[in-house]
Each structure stands twice: as structure tokens, then as C-alpha cells.
Write a protein that holds these residues in place. Structure first.
Motif, PDB file in Angstrom:
ATOM      1  N   ALA A  63      18.966  23.864  54.964  1.00 33.55           N
ATOM      2  CA  ALA A  63      19.840  22.765  54.536  1.00 33.55           C
ATOM      3  C   ALA A  63      20.431  22.984  53.147  1.00 33.55           C
ATOM      4  O   ALA A  63      21.630  22.748  52.943  1.00 33.55           O
ATOM      5  N   ASP A  64      19.649  23.435  52.197  1.00 39.32           N
ATOM      6  CA  ASP A  64      20.174  23.646  50.843  1.00 39.32           C
ATOM      7  C   ASP A  64      21.255  24.721  50.839  1.00 39.32           C
ATOM      8  O   ASP A  64      22.297  24.566  50.188  1.00 39.32           O
ATOM      9  N   ARG A  65      21.041  25.800  51.588  1.00 34.45           N
ATOM     10  CA  ARG A  65      22.047  26.868  51.663  1.00 34.45           C
ATOM     11  C   ARG A  65      23.306  26.373  52.350  1.00 34.45           C
ATOM     12  O   ARG A  65      24.420  26.719  51.944  1.00 34.45           O
ATOM     13  N   ALA A  66      23.141  25.556  53.382  1.00 33.96           N
ATOM     14  CA  ALA A  66      24.310  25.011  54.089  1.00 33.96           C
ATOM     15  C   ALA A  66      25.115  24.103  53.168  1.00 33.96           C
ATOM     16  O   ALA A  66      26.347  24.151  53.168  1.00 33.96           O
ATOM     17  N   ARG A  67      24.439  23.302  52.383  1.00 35.06           N
ATOM     18  CA  ARG A  67      25.145  22.404  51.452  1.00 35.06           C
ATOM     19  C   ARG A  67      25.895  23.182  50.368  1.00 35.06           C
ATOM     20  O   ARG A  67      26.967  22.772  49.938  1.00 35.06           O
ATOM     21  N   LYS A  68      25.345  24.312  49.952  1.00 35.44           N
ATOM     22  CA  LYS A  68      26.042  25.160  48.975  1.00 35.44           C
ATOM     23  C   LYS A  68      27.253  25.844  49.618  1.00 35.44           C
ATOM     24  O   LYS A  68      28.287  26.000  48.984  1.00 35.44           O
ATOM     25  N   SER A  69      27.107  26.220  50.879  1.00 34.49           N
ATOM     26  CA  SER A  69      28.185  26.897  51.597  1.00 34.49           C
ATOM     27  C   SER A  69      29.314  25.941  51.976  1.00 34.49           C
ATOM     28  O   SER A  69      30.474  26.332  52.036  1.00 34.49           O
ATOM     29  N   ALA A  70      28.960  24.683  52.233  1.00 33.43           N
ATOM     30  CA  ALA A  70      29.949  23.664  52.646  1.00 33.43           C
ATOM     31  C   ALA A  70      29.684  22.375  51.881  1.00 33.43           C
ATOM     32  O   ALA A  70      29.221  21.381  52.447  1.00 33.43           O
ATOM     33  N   PRO A  71      29.973  22.349  50.581  1.00 32.74           N
ATOM     34  CA  PRO A  71      29.580  21.217  49.732  1.00 32.74           C
ATOM     35  C   PRO A  71      30.237  19.878  50.064  1.00 32.74           C
ATOM     36  O   PRO A  71      29.692  18.839  49.729  1.00 32.74           O
ATOM     37  N   ASP A  72      31.374  19.885  50.716  1.00 30.71           N
ATOM     38  CA  ASP A  72      32.070  18.634  51.040  1.00 30.71           C
ATOM     39  C   ASP A  72      31.926  18.239  52.503  1.00 30.71           C
ATOM     40  O   ASP A  72      32.719  17.439  53.006  1.00 30.71           O
TER      41      ASP A  72
END
Length: 102
Positions: A63-72
Motif C-alpha cells: 500500500a505505501d509503495r502504491a500510494r507513492k506511485s499513484a499519490p492522487d
């Protein structure tokens, strides 16, 4: 935390890490489930989430990596590839046009 209205979801991306086996099975399942709502389902590597993704589903550990990859983008983590409650909640929100936050 990012939010989207369920009626605005047109593309769900399942983000995975190394392999695509489990995410491919999940993609097939969700494609059938979300087809009545005209929602496209794809799977991709967690570091290559497309910019046009409306909702990202990924294993809790990513989840943290996904949020960094797609922050919006709304990111919904799950624990189990099959039968996790997040999938039913996502479908219900899309069907009812309710907000999805993540």
C-alpha cells in the motif's frame, strides 16, 4: 486520503510486486463482477500504476509503495486475494455511487 465517487470509477488497477499470478486471477474475478458497471480492470506492477487509474487495489504490504506511485489515486489495500471484504465494499460503492476513500 484521496476520495472518488463510485459512479466516477471507470478503471480499477490491481497492483502487484514481482509476479502476476494471483493478481491475474483477481483481475479475472473483478472484471466479471464490475462489468455491469462498465468498469475496466487491469493489473500492473506497483511501481508502474497508470495515471488513468481511478482506484488501485493492492496487497496490504504494498500500500505505501502504491500510494507513492499513484499519490492522487484511491488506494485500497487487502489481505486476501480471494474473498477479501474490500472487494465487496468496492462493488457496493460503485453500484450505489457512494464515496470511496483510501
Amino acid at each position: 486520503m484521496t476520495t472518488i465517487n463510485g459512479s466516477d470509477v471507470g478503471k480499477v488497477v490491481i497492483a502487484c510486486d514481482a509476479g502476476m499470478g494471483s493478481s491475474a486471477l483477481l483481475k479475472a474475478q473483478l472484471s466479471k463482477t464490475l462489468a455491469p458497471y462498465s468498469v475496466k480492470v487491469e493489473h500492473t506492477a506497483v511501481n508502474k500504476i497508470p495515471a488513468d487509474a481511478d482506484v488501485v487495489l493492492c496487497h496490504q504490504g504494498l500500500a505505501d509503495r502504491a500510494r507513492k506511485s499513484a499519490p492522487d489515486t484511491v488506494v485500497l489495500p487487502f489481505q486476501m486475494f480471494i474473498g477479501d471484504p474490500v472487494f465487496a465494499k468496492l462493488e457496493a460503492a460503485i453500484k450505489a455511487g457512494e464515496p470511496i476513500a483510501g
